[in-house]
Design a protein around this motif. Structure first.
Motif, mmCIF file in Angstrom:
data_model
loop_
_atom_site.group_PDB
_atom_site.id
_atom_site.type_symbol
_atom_site.label_atom_id
_atom_site.label_comp_id
_atom_site.label_asym_id
_atom_site.label_seq_id
_atom_site.Cartn_x
_atom_site.Cartn_y
_atom_site.Cartn_z
ATOM 1 N N HIS A 75 3.463 115.535 46.195
ATOM 2 C CA HIS A 75 3.811 115.337 44.800
ATOM 3 C C HIS A 75 5.110 114.533 44.759
ATOM 4 C CE1 HIS A 75 5.289 116.235 40.742
ATOM 5 N NE2 HIS A 75 4.039 116.519 40.427
ATOM 6 N N GLU A 128 -0.089 113.444 51.758
ATOM 7 C CA GLU A 128 0.180 113.189 50.352
ATOM 8 C C GLU A 128 1.101 114.259 49.782
ATOM 9 O OE1 GLU A 128 -2.626 111.332 47.127
ATOM 10 O OE2 GLU A 128 -2.847 113.522 47.046
ATOM 11 N N ARG A 161 1.413 110.988 42.757
ATOM 12 C CA ARG A 161 1.215 111.464 44.128
ATOM 13 C C ARG A 161 1.569 110.334 45.093
ATOM 14 N NH1 ARG A 161 0.241 116.898 44.188
ATOM 15 N NH2 ARG A 161 -0.892 116.609 46.134
#
Length: 204
Positions: free
Chosen positions: A42, A40, A28
């Motif tokens: 992926h 945030e 992350r």
């Protein structure tokens, strides 16, 4: 383990292939938009959808703290004559493996048998956004920066011929420098690089 076994079978390979863990570990990345709040993402969202453009603030490996090494991984590291860290992204390829409890410690214990190949050549990554991840995290984008980051668990670093002038700085970081052609433009060069890395290890 099941997936890696299927890959081995599909390609008709004879060697053993182990994943770092059977447990999920997700990278992350926290980014900051100009004038905006941190958010945030992926890793694949940042890398593919956002084209690695938003400035990186921090990186974490979700699930790593509770993950376990896959069966056989620690034993393989403990028994290996040589452990090669391929020239992969230090932040999103190598670090997630090290984040799984037990793996980094196994490398530290076998440090004299660990050889890395620098993914940074001439002050830039050979491929991918390693520089956009390393610099914000305080890792100098150079073979010297890689040496400093790997020093606790890696005794030798293979650096490219264009970086030969940095060999002394690599060794000042506590890592032995080996100079070779690391740009794998052909199977022959790749084979020679692998042999150079393995030959750099002291006799067990």
């Amino acid at each position: 383990m099941t997936v890696t076994a299927e890959i081995i079978a599909a390609w008709g390979l004879s060697f053993r292939l182990l994943p770092m863990s059977d447990d999920p570990v997700r990278t992350r990345i926290t980014v900051r938009e100009p004038g905006g709040e941190p958010r945030e993402l992926h890793m694949q969202e940042w890398f593919v959808r956002e084209r690695a453009q938003p400035p990186v603030v921090s990186v974490r490996y979700e699930g790593a703290e509770t993950a376990r090494p896959a069966p056989g991984v620690i034993a393989a590291l403990e028994a290996a004559d040589a452990i090669v860290l391929c020239p992969s992204n230090p932040v999103i390829s190598i670090a997630p493996i090290l984040a799984v409890p037990g793996i980094r410690d196994a490398l530290v214990a076998r440090r004299d048998r660990v050889v890395g190949i620098s993914p940074i050549v001439g002050g830039a990554p050979v491929k991918g956004p390693a520089d956009r991840l390393m610099e914000p995290l305080g890792i100098d984008v150079s073979c010297v920066g890689v040496a400093r980051a790997y020093a606790p668990f890696c005794s030798t670093l293979v650096i490219d011929t264009v970086d030969e002038q940095h060999a002394a700085a690599v060794e000042a970081a506590g890592v032995r420098a080996v100079v070779a052609d690391t740009m794998m433009h052909s199977p022959e060069i790749a084979t020679a690089l692998a042999r150079r890395a393995l030959d750099s290890m002291p006799q067990p």
